[in-house]
Design a protein around this motif. Sequence first.
Motif, PDB file in Angstrom:
ATOM      1  N   ASP B 742       0.847  -1.195   0.000  1.00 29.95           N
ATOM      2  CA  ASP B 742       0.000   0.000   0.000  1.00 29.95           C
ATOM      3  C   ASP B 742       0.886   1.250   0.000  1.00 29.95           C
ATOM      4  O   ASP B 742       1.707   1.442   0.897  1.00 29.95           O
ATOM      5  N   ASN B 743       0.729   2.077  -1.025  1.00 27.45           N
ATOM      6  CA  ASN B 743       1.571   3.265  -1.137  1.00 27.45           C
ATOM      7  C   ASN B 743       1.397   4.215   0.039  1.00 27.45           C
ATOM      8  O   ASN B 743       2.343   4.831   0.502  1.00 27.45           O
ATOM      9  N   GLN B 744       0.140   4.349   0.505  1.00 27.99           N
ATOM     10  CA  GLN B 744      -0.151   5.224   1.652  1.00 27.99           C
ATOM     11  C   GLN B 744       0.703   4.814   2.857  1.00 27.99           C
ATOM     12  O   GLN B 744       1.317   5.646   3.512  1.00 27.99           O
ATOM     13  N   GLU B 745       0.719   3.517   3.106  1.00 31.07           N
ATOM     14  CA  GLU B 745       1.447   3.000   4.257  1.00 31.07           C
ATOM     15  C   GLU B 745       2.963   3.201   4.050  1.00 31.07           C
ATOM     16  O   GLU B 745       3.692   3.545   4.981  1.00 31.07           O
ATOM     17  N   LEU B 746       3.391   3.013   2.818  1.00 32.05           N
ATOM     18  CA  LEU B 746       4.807   3.195   2.500  1.00 32.05           C
ATOM     19  C   LEU B 746       5.254   4.629   2.828  1.00 32.05           C
ATOM     20  O   LEU B 746       6.265   4.847   3.501  1.00 32.05           O
ATOM     21  N   VAL B 747       4.467   5.582   2.367  1.00 33.54           N
ATOM     22  CA  VAL B 747       4.816   6.983   2.595  1.00 33.54           C
ATOM     23  C   VAL B 747       4.798   7.306   4.086  1.00 33.54           C
ATOM     24  O   VAL B 747       5.649   8.015   4.618  1.00 33.54           O
ATOM     25  N   CYS B 768       2.420   9.427  -3.254  1.00 33.07           N
ATOM     26  CA  CYS B 768       1.608   8.287  -3.702  1.00 33.07           C
ATOM     27  C   CYS B 768       1.426   8.348  -5.211  1.00 33.07           C
ATOM     28  O   CYS B 768       1.537   7.328  -5.911  1.00 33.07           O
ATOM     29  N   GLN B 769       1.168   9.542  -5.675  1.00 33.50           N
ATOM     30  CA  GLN B 769       0.996   9.713  -7.119  1.00 33.50           C
ATOM     31  C   GLN B 769       2.288   9.330  -7.853  1.00 33.50           C
ATOM     32  O   GLN B 769       2.277   8.605  -8.841  1.00 33.50           O
ATOM     33  N   MET B 770       3.380   9.797  -7.308  1.00 37.02           N
ATOM     34  CA  MET B 770       4.665   9.494  -7.934  1.00 37.02           C
ATOM     35  C   MET B 770       4.904   7.985  -7.980  1.00 37.02           C
ATOM     36  O   MET B 770       5.337   7.427  -8.982  1.00 37.02           O
ATOM     37  N   LEU B 771       4.578   7.324  -6.870  1.00 37.76           N
ATOM     38  CA  LEU B 771       4.802   5.883  -6.793  1.00 37.76           C
ATOM     39  C   LEU B 771       3.900   5.133  -7.772  1.00 37.76           C
ATOM     40  O   LEU B 771       4.328   4.167  -8.412  1.00 37.76           O
ATOM     41  N   SER B 772       2.662   5.592  -7.881  1.00 34.12           N
ATOM     42  CA  SER B 772       1.732   4.843  -8.724  1.00 34.12           C
ATOM     43  C   SER B 772       1.986   5.115 -10.208  1.00 34.12           C
ATOM     44  O   SER B 772       1.781   4.243 -11.046  1.00 34.12           O
ATOM     45  N   GLU B 773       2.481   6.307 -10.501  1.00 33.74           N
ATOM     46  CA  GLU B 773       2.715   6.632 -11.916  1.00 33.74           C
ATOM     47  C   GLU B 773       3.995   6.010 -12.440  1.00 33.74           C
ATOM     48  O   GLU B 773       4.208   5.907 -13.637  1.00 33.74           O
ATOM     49  N   ASN B 774       4.853   5.635 -11.510  1.00 28.93           N
ATOM     50  CA  ASN B 774       6.179   5.242 -11.958  1.00 28.93           C
ATOM     51  C   ASN B 774       6.238   3.804 -12.438  1.00 28.93           C
ATOM     52  O   ASN B 774       5.707   2.898 -11.802  1.00 28.93           O
ATOM     53  N   ASN B 775       6.890   3.636 -13.556  1.00 32.86           N
ATOM     54  CA  ASN B 775       7.013   2.295 -14.115  1.00 32.86           C
ATOM     55  C   ASN B 775       8.350   1.663 -13.792  1.00 32.86           C
ATOM     56  O   ASN B 775       8.602   0.527 -14.128  1.00 32.86           O
ATOM     57  N   GLU B 776       9.205   2.413 -13.184  1.00 35.67           N
ATOM     58  CA  GLU B 776      10.542   1.889 -12.907  1.00 35.67           C
ATOM     59  C   GLU B 776      10.518   0.883 -11.776  1.00 35.67           C
ATOM     60  O   GLU B 776       9.496   0.660 -11.131  1.00 35.67           O
ATOM     61  N   ASP B 777      11.659   0.347 -11.538  1.00 31.43           N
ATOM     62  CA  ASP B 777      11.876  -0.569 -10.430  1.00 31.43           C
ATOM     63  C   ASP B 777      11.450   0.120  -9.123  1.00 31.43           C
ATOM     64  O   ASP B 777      11.958   1.181  -8.769  1.00 31.43           O
ATOM     65  N   ARG B 778      10.521  -0.514  -8.417  1.00 29.01           N
ATOM     66  CA  ARG B 778       9.999   0.080  -7.192  1.00 29.01           C
ATOM     67  C   ARG B 778      11.090   0.243  -6.128  1.00 29.01           C
ATOM     68  O   ARG B 778      11.152   1.248  -5.420  1.00 29.01           O
ATOM     69  N   ASN B 779      11.973  -0.749  -6.057  1.00 30.62           N
ATOM     70  CA  ASN B 779      13.070  -0.659  -5.085  1.00 30.62           C
ATOM     71  C   ASN B 779      13.953   0.543  -5.349  1.00 30.62           C
ATOM     72  O   ASN B 779      14.451   1.195  -4.433  1.00 30.62           O
ATOM     73  N   GLN B 780      14.144   0.806  -6.634  1.00 31.15           N
ATOM     74  CA  GLN B 780      14.967   1.953  -7.018  1.00 31.15           C
ATOM     75  C   GLN B 780      14.317   3.250  -6.543  1.00 31.15           C
ATOM     76  O   GLN B 780      14.963   4.116  -5.956  1.00 31.15           O
ATOM     77  N   ILE B 781      12.989   3.353  -6.781  1.00 32.74           N
ATOM     78  CA  ILE B 781      12.273   4.556  -6.357  1.00 32.74           C
ATOM     79  C   ILE B 781      12.354   4.731  -4.844  1.00 32.74           C
ATOM     80  O   ILE B 781      12.561   5.826  -4.327  1.00 32.74           O
ATOM     81  N   ILE B 782      12.224   3.622  -4.136  1.00 34.86           N
ATOM     82  CA  ILE B 782      12.297   3.687  -2.665  1.00 34.86           C
ATOM     83  C   ILE B 782      13.655   4.233  -2.229  1.00 34.86           C
ATOM     84  O   ILE B 782      13.749   5.089  -1.355  1.00 34.86           O
ATOM     85  N   ARG B 783      14.715   3.745  -2.882  1.00 32.72           N
ATOM     86  CA  ARG B 783      16.060   4.246  -2.541  1.00 32.72           C
ATOM     87  C   ARG B 783      16.151   5.753  -2.772  1.00 32.72           C
ATOM     88  O   ARG B 783      16.730   6.476  -1.973  1.00 32.72           O
TER      89      ARG B 783
END
Lengths: 429, 799
Positions: B742-747, B768-783
Amino acid sequence: MKCPYACESAEHLVSRRSFLDGLLTGSALATTGLTGLMAGLPAVASELRSSHKRVLNIFLHGGVSQLESWDPKPNTDTGGPFSAIATSVPGLQICELLPHTAKQMHHLSVIRSLNTKNGDHGRGQVEMTTGHKQIPGTDYPHLGAVVAKAITPAEFTLPGHVLIRGAGTSMNKAAYLGPKFESVVMNNGQPPQFTERPKDVTPEIDQRRNALRTRVNDRFAERRRTADTDAYTFSFDQAQNLLAQRDVFDVARESAADQQRYGSSEFGQHCLLARRLLEHDVPFVQINHSNYDTHFENFDFHIEQLGEFDLPFATLIADLADRGLLQDTLVVVMSEFGRTPKINARYGRDHWGTAWSVLLGGTGVQPGAIIGSTNANGTAVTDREVDHGHLFHTILQAVGVDSAGEFVVGGRTFPLADPAKGPIQELLS
Amino acid sequence: MLRLAWSVLLFVVSGLVAQTTTAAFLPTDGQGSPESQSSTGHLHSRIDRVIEAAAVGPLAPICTDAEFLRRVCLDLTGVIPSVSEVNAFAADNAASKRQRLIDQLLASPEFIRHMAVQLDVMLLERRSDKHVPEADWESYLLNSIADRKPLDQLFRELIYPNPDDQSISAAAKFLLSREAEPNAVTRDIGRLALGMDLQCAQCHDHPLIDEYYQQDYFGLFAFVQRTSLFTDPASKKVRLAEKPAGEASFTSVFTGEGREWARPRIPRGTSAPEEPVFVEGGEYQVAPAKNVPGVPKYSRREVLAEMLAENVWFQRNLANRLWAMIFGRGIVHPPDVHHSANPPSNPVLLNLLANELKAGDFDLRFFLQQLALTRAYQRSSSAPQPEVLNFADIAARAERLAGEQQLASAAIPPLKAALQQAQSDLAAAVTVEEKLRPKLTESAKAIATATFRQQTAQNQSRAVSEKLKLEEEQLRVVNEAIQQIQQSVTQLPDETVLQEAVAVLEKHVQSVTKIINSTQKEITKAQSELSMAEMELPRLQLLHAELEIAAVPADRIAELEAREINSRIQLDEATARLKALESQLAVCSQIAEFESVRLTDPARADLIWQDLTEQWTITGQIAALKPLTAEQLAASAMRAVGVLDPQIASLRSKLEKSPPKSLMEAAETDRDRLQTVLLQSQIINQLRTTMRQFVTTYGGLPAEEFQATVGQALFFGNSSLINDWLTSSDDRLSVQLARCSDNQELVRQLYLSILSRPADDGEQQELCQMLSENNEDRNQIIRELIWALLSSNEFRFNY
C-alpha cells in the motif's frame, strides 16, 4: 545589534542574495540550470575566466638546497661542484641544474634572504605554509585555506583549495576557517574523493532524487529559511555542477602533445594537471614534490630531483605566460627550509633555515627581481632579511588580498596574516 | 501581563492540543523589570519570565508534540526517535507527557553516551588520541555522567587528577593530550573553564580585546607552569609530573614592559592564597626520580582546581556552554569570548543560570531538565508572520526603552571611574608585591631552613650531653672500683691478681677518658652550630620583618582584589544592561523601518524581516534551527535507514550472553550501572569509524561556524557508506518499505522513519501519485525517496 550571522563571509553573502533572488541560485539550478552547465562547459569556464586571481604553490619537500638552485655560490668552500648559469634576466644567475627554468626567469623573482631560524621539518612546513610561528595550543590555517576563503567567488563550483600530492592521506588544514577551506586532495593526481557516482546511481537517478530533495526543501522553506538552510541546499547543487565538470580533474584529457611536453614523470603530470586546474580558475593549487632531504649525497640527489623538476616547471611557466594565465596567477616555489652551506662528511647538506631562498612569479610581483642577498659563501643573510611571515603577507598582497585584514568566523575575528609582519613592498608590482 | 498568562495557559494545555494547534504568535509587552520576575518559582519558569520580559516582538507558539519529541531526543540523546517512540508519544494523551519524556530521556543510557561524546568533543576538541587510551577516557566520562558527578568536580579532576586516586587517572587525558604544555594548558583552561581566550595576550596585552591583559594570561599560566610530562623509562607510559617551585614573569613584545613576578591569579578573579613554605629538600610528597614523577606537597594546579567552583566566570562559562548545547547558541557567543564588548544577549538570564547552576550543585541533569522544560525551548521554529506585530505597542515600548536606556547609560561613568580607581590601587599594591614577594618567599624559606638547622643542632647537643653524663658516671664507678681494689692491695700485697686488676681497670679508665674527650668535642661542635644558627636566625628574621613591613599585607591585597573584581562585575553588568537595552531599541526601530518599507520596497522589507527573525531566535522568542552535529547526523541517518538499532541490539545480547569478568565479579547492586556503561562504551567503539568519517566531512567543534561544503554533498551522494545504507539487505528501511504494497502506508513509514513525523496530506498525495505513476523498479524509487529525505534540510537541522 550586529547581524546575527556573519554577513561578511562569501557563503553567507550568496545565501543572502538568494533570499532576494528567490530560488535562482538555489533549487532551480538543480532542475533547470544544470543542463545548461553540463552542455556548455568550456563556454561557462571561459565566461568565468579571470574573474579572480589564483595561486600555485609548489612545495619541495625535505628542504631544497638554495646553493643548488636559486642562490649558487660556485668556486667557494661551500659552493659544491656545480656552476652558475646565466638566465633570461641579465645579471641573475641560478644553478646549472635548472637550464630550462633559467630561460623563464624573466617571469620569476628570487628572494635570497630568508632567515626562518628553524631546522625542524614539521615546524618548517607549518611555519612556511601558515606564515606564523608555531605556538603550542594554536592551529593556523594553511595558505591554501586563507587564499581560498579570501578570493573564491561565492558561485564558484570547483573546490577552492586543491592539493596534488603523492600517495598518502595528509591534508592542508583550514583550522578555524572550517572544513569548507580544507584542501581537496588529489592523491597521485587521481580525482578527489567521491567525485564518481556509485555505479547503480545513473545521472538520471541522481537528478531525479535531487529534484525530490528540492521539493522536500521547498516545503520546509515555507516554515523557516535561514542562511544555513540555503547554504546546505546550495552545497548539493554545487556538487551536481562539480560532477558535471569532473573532467577538470582528469589530466588524461590533455592533448598527447602536451603530455609529451610535460613528460610522464609524476611531477610532470602534476604540473600539467595544475595547469588544467588553473585554467578552470581553481583559486589555490599546491603540488608537493618529494624528496629533497639530502643528508647524504646531496649533489647526486639534486641532479635527480631538480632534473625531474626543471623541464615540467619551465614548461608550466612558459604555458601560463603564453596563455595569459600568469597575469592572474601567482606561482611560488618553497620548502620547509634550505640546506647548510657546509658540506658534511657524507657529501650531504643538513637542515638550514638561516639563509635560504624562495621563488615567486606572476601576478602582483615584479618579474626578474632579486630580493636580498647572502654573503660570499652563503652562510648568512647580508641584506633584506625576511621570514615566512613577510612571505605570507607578500603572497596575499600579490593576489589582491589585504593581508592586514581580518576574517570573521563564527563571531570570532582572526587576522589574515601575522600582524607583527608585513609584505615585501619592493617585490610587489 | 494578561498576554503572558495566555502563553502560560497555552503551555499548560499544549500536551493535549499541540498536535493540532495552529496557535498564533503572541506579542510581548515587556512590562516589569526582569530582575523582579526572576526571584521565585521553578528555575524554568524564572528563565521564561526573564526572557519574556526582555522580548520585543513576537513569542512563537509552543511547537507540536512531534517537533518536540524529535528536538528533545536529538538534544538529550543525540539521535532521532525510533518509529515506535514517535507513535507512542503521539498516542499518549497525558498533559504531563513532555515533562515525563524529558525525565525519561535524562535517565536513559543514551543520555549518558550522548553527554560523554559532547563532553569529549568539548574538552579534547578532536585532538589525536594520545597518552591515555580513548576507551579509558570514554569510560571515565561515561562513569562520571552515570554517577551524576557534579560538573565542578569533573573540572577539578580534569585539572588536578589526584595521583592517589587510581579510579580517575584517565582524567589526566585533558592535560596529557595537550602534552601538559603550559601555554596550551593555559589557553584551554582559559577558554574551556573560564570562557576567555587569552591566547593573544600571551605576548602582549590583547590587541583586539581591551580587557584581556598579559598579566591575566600569566596569572593563569603561573598555576600550570610547574607541570610537565613524565615518561616512564620502562613502560613508556606518560604521566603528569609537577615541580614545587618556579615562578612566571613576562615582558610585552610591544612595550617592553612586564612583570618580574606574576601572581598566580584566575583572570579577573582571585589570587591563590599564600603558599606554605617548606624546608629546603622537604618540598615533595613523592620526590622525583628516574622512574617516578614528582608530586609536590603543595600543588599550584590543585589550588587552581579547588578555586574554580567559586569563580563567577567559571559558573557563567559553564552555564553558557550548557545553554548553547541545548539552544544551539550561547547567551555569550562565541562561548570563549566573555568580555564587556561581547556582552551576553540577556545578562539577567546568564546571571540567573550561573547562580542556579551553582545552587543546584552543578548537577547536569537538573540543569538540562530545567532548560528543556522552558517555553523558550519548546517554542516553534517557524518564522513568524508580520501580522503578529502590533506596531503601536512597539512604538510605545520604544519610548519606554529610550528612557531606561538614558538611565542605564548615566549609571556607567561612575562605575567606570570606580573600576579605574580599584584597578590602579591594586596595580600599585601589586607593583610593590611583585618586587618583594620573591624575596619574601626566599627569606621565609631561609628562616624555615635555619630553624630546622637550629632544632637539629639543639637535639644533637642534648643527645650528646646525655651520652656524656652516662660516660662520666661510668668513669666514676670504675675509679671507685680502682680505689677499693687498691685498698685490698695494701691489705693483701701478695695477691698479684689484685694488682693486675688495677692495671686492667686503669687501662679502661684511659679509654673511657678518651671517649669522654671526644664526646666533649662533639658537644662543643654541636653548641657552636647551635649558636651559629641562633645567631643567624635573628638576622634572617630581622631581614624578613623588614621585608614584611615594606610589603603589602596579604589581607590588604585580598581586599583590593575583591574591590577590583566587584567593580568589574558591576561595570560589566551595567554595560551589558545598556547593550541589551540598545539591542531592544534597535529591534524596535528595525520593526518601525520594516513597517515603513513594507509596501514600498518588499525586497528590503523581506531582508529586514529575516534579520529580525534571526534576532528573535537569539533572544529565545523563536526556536533555532540547529544543524545536527556530525555525530547526531550519523547516528540519526543510521537509525532512519535501520542500521543503528540492530547493531546496538547485537552488542547488548552479546554482553548479556557472555558478560566479561569485570561484570560477573561486580557487586549485585553495581551490576546494572556497570553493564549500562559497558554497553555504551562498546557502542561508541563500534560506531567509531563511521563517526570519524562524518566528523572529517562535516567538521565538529562546538560553536564552529556552520559550513555546508561540496565535499559533504559529494560524500552524501557518492560514498559507498551512504549508498550501502540504502541497499536492500537485512532489515533495513528499504526492505521494510518494499514490503508495503500500500503506497499510503509506504509513505507513512518513510516519513515516520526519517523525519519522525507523519507525512501531511499534500506530501502523501504527491508521493503516492509518484509511486503509482512510476514504471521503474519500485526498489529503485524507494532508494531515491530515502536518499532525498535524508539529504533534506528538514533532516539536516534540529528545528
